[in-house]
Write an enzyme that holds these catalytic residues in place. Structure first.
Site, PDB file in Angstrom:
ATOM      1  N   TYR A 192      20.220  16.334 108.780  1.00  0.00           N
ATOM      2  CA  TYR A 192      19.494  16.127 110.260  1.00  0.00           C
ATOM      3  C   TYR A 192      18.085  16.257 109.858  1.00  0.00           C
ATOM      4  O   TYR A 192      17.552  15.115 110.698  1.00  0.00           O
ATOM      5  CB  TYR A 192      20.133  17.341 111.154  1.00  0.00           C
ATOM      6  CG  TYR A 192      19.608  17.233 112.551  1.00  0.00           C
ATOM      7  CD1 TYR A 192      20.356  16.440 113.415  1.00  0.00           C
ATOM      8  CD2 TYR A 192      18.567  17.848 113.042  1.00  0.00           C
ATOM      9  CE1 TYR A 192      19.850  16.064 114.683  1.00  0.00           C
ATOM     10  CE2 TYR A 192      18.162  17.718 114.360  1.00  0.00           C
ATOM     11  CZ  TYR A 192      19.036  16.730 115.069  1.00  0.00           C
ATOM     12  OH  TYR A 192      18.719  16.454 116.513  1.00  0.00           O
ATOM     13  N   GLU A 199      13.597   8.607 111.248  1.00  0.00           N
ATOM     14  CA  GLU A 199      13.275   8.036 112.658  1.00  0.00           C
ATOM     15  C   GLU A 199      11.837   8.297 112.928  1.00  0.00           C
ATOM     16  O   GLU A 199      11.181   7.061 113.414  1.00  0.00           O
ATOM     17  CB  GLU A 199      14.008   8.922 113.609  1.00  0.00           C
ATOM     18  CG  GLU A 199      15.489   8.700 113.661  1.00  0.00           C
ATOM     19  CD  GLU A 199      16.130   9.854 114.410  1.00  0.00           C
ATOM     20  OE1 GLU A 199      15.467  10.170 115.607  1.00  0.00           O
ATOM     21  OE2 GLU A 199      17.301  10.161 114.201  1.00  0.00           O
TER      22      GLU A 199
END
Length: 265
Positions: A192, A199
């Site tokens: 994560y 991103e």
């Protein structure tokens, strides 16, 4: 006279007896209706609970198949094509990922409607963040679709969701596979944060492209003296992205401490 009195008393007793029987029958009928209504209410609740479980189970099955297909395709292409997979990663799995991320809106709705024991904010952060990267940053800029960071984003997303959805799928039916739960809790701690960093890197690389093309920028009259650049919005998004990372990590760590299991009523 005595006969008349006796007859009158007998008539009164007969009428009272009939009225008592009628009253008892009416009470029994009302009791039966209440019991039937209670059974119908319980039956309706059971059917609603069953439909909810079927809906949630099918949702996680579809998402699991979509992300597993993406992960398998990217892995196979990486083995067979090597470095060339970076140029075709987005085009090869974009349609499936678009479908999965459109369906991900249901996760926010499920939390908002109380279908799952998940706060709305973490689900909203993940859905909106991924959709911004996928549809706006990667989908709108062909130059971004052939970069290494794009492959990393897609690979990390599919790797993480491939473990998450089976765990939630089993939780819907009240089951748990401890090995799978352990794998999920072992992988998201690493994947994560990495996916969030990927991103952020994709957004940073896209900023010059948005400034150059003026895509999604708002041109204001010359008298105003400035225009609204979309890249400025993306810079604000970067702040929210890492704030969302903190919120979601806190949420996932709370689930892990609470039993290493994502539960559903």
């Amino acid at each position: 006279m005595e006969k008349h009195v006796v007859c009158r008393k007998m008539c009164v007793m007969f009428i009272e007896g009939v009225m008592m029987l009628h009253s008892a029958d009416r009470r029994a009928a009302e009791r039966g209706r209440r019991e039937d209504d209670g059974c119908c209410g319980r039956g309706t609740q059971e059917r609603a609970g069953y439909c909810k479980k079927v809906f949630l189970f099918l949702y996680h099955v579809i998402q699991f198949l979509g992300f597993t297909w993406t992960f398998s395709l990217l892995t196979a292409n990486l083995i067979l094509l090597g470095h060339d997979v970076l140029y075709s990663a987005f085009s090869s799995c974009a349609a499936v990922l678009y479908s999965c991320q459109v369906l991900a809106v249901l996760e926010v709705m499920n939390a908002a409607l109380g279908l799952v024991n998940t706060p709305v904010l973490p689900a909203l952060i993940q859905m909106s963040g991924r959709n911004t990267v996928l549809f706006v940053v990667l989908g709108s800029l062909p130059e971004m679709q052939e970069r290494t960071v794009t492959f990393c984003v897609l690979y990390l997303w599919s790797s993480m969701e491939m473990f998450r959805h089976p765990v939630e799928m089993l939780a819907v039916v009240g089951a748990e596979w401890r090995v799978l739960t352990w794998l999920w809790n072992a992988t998201w701690v690493l994947l994560y944060p990495l996916s969030t960093v990927a991103e952020g890197a994709a957004v940073l690389q896209a900023l010059p492209l948005f400034d150059e093309t003026r895509l999604y920028s708002v041109a204001l009259p010359e008298s105003v003296g400035f225009s609204i650049s979309f890249s400025f919005s993306l810079r604000l998004y970067l702040i929210l992205l890492f704030l969302g990372l903190f919120i979601n990590m806190k949420h996932l760590l709370g689930l892990r401490r609470g039993g290493l299991r994502l539960k559903c009523d």
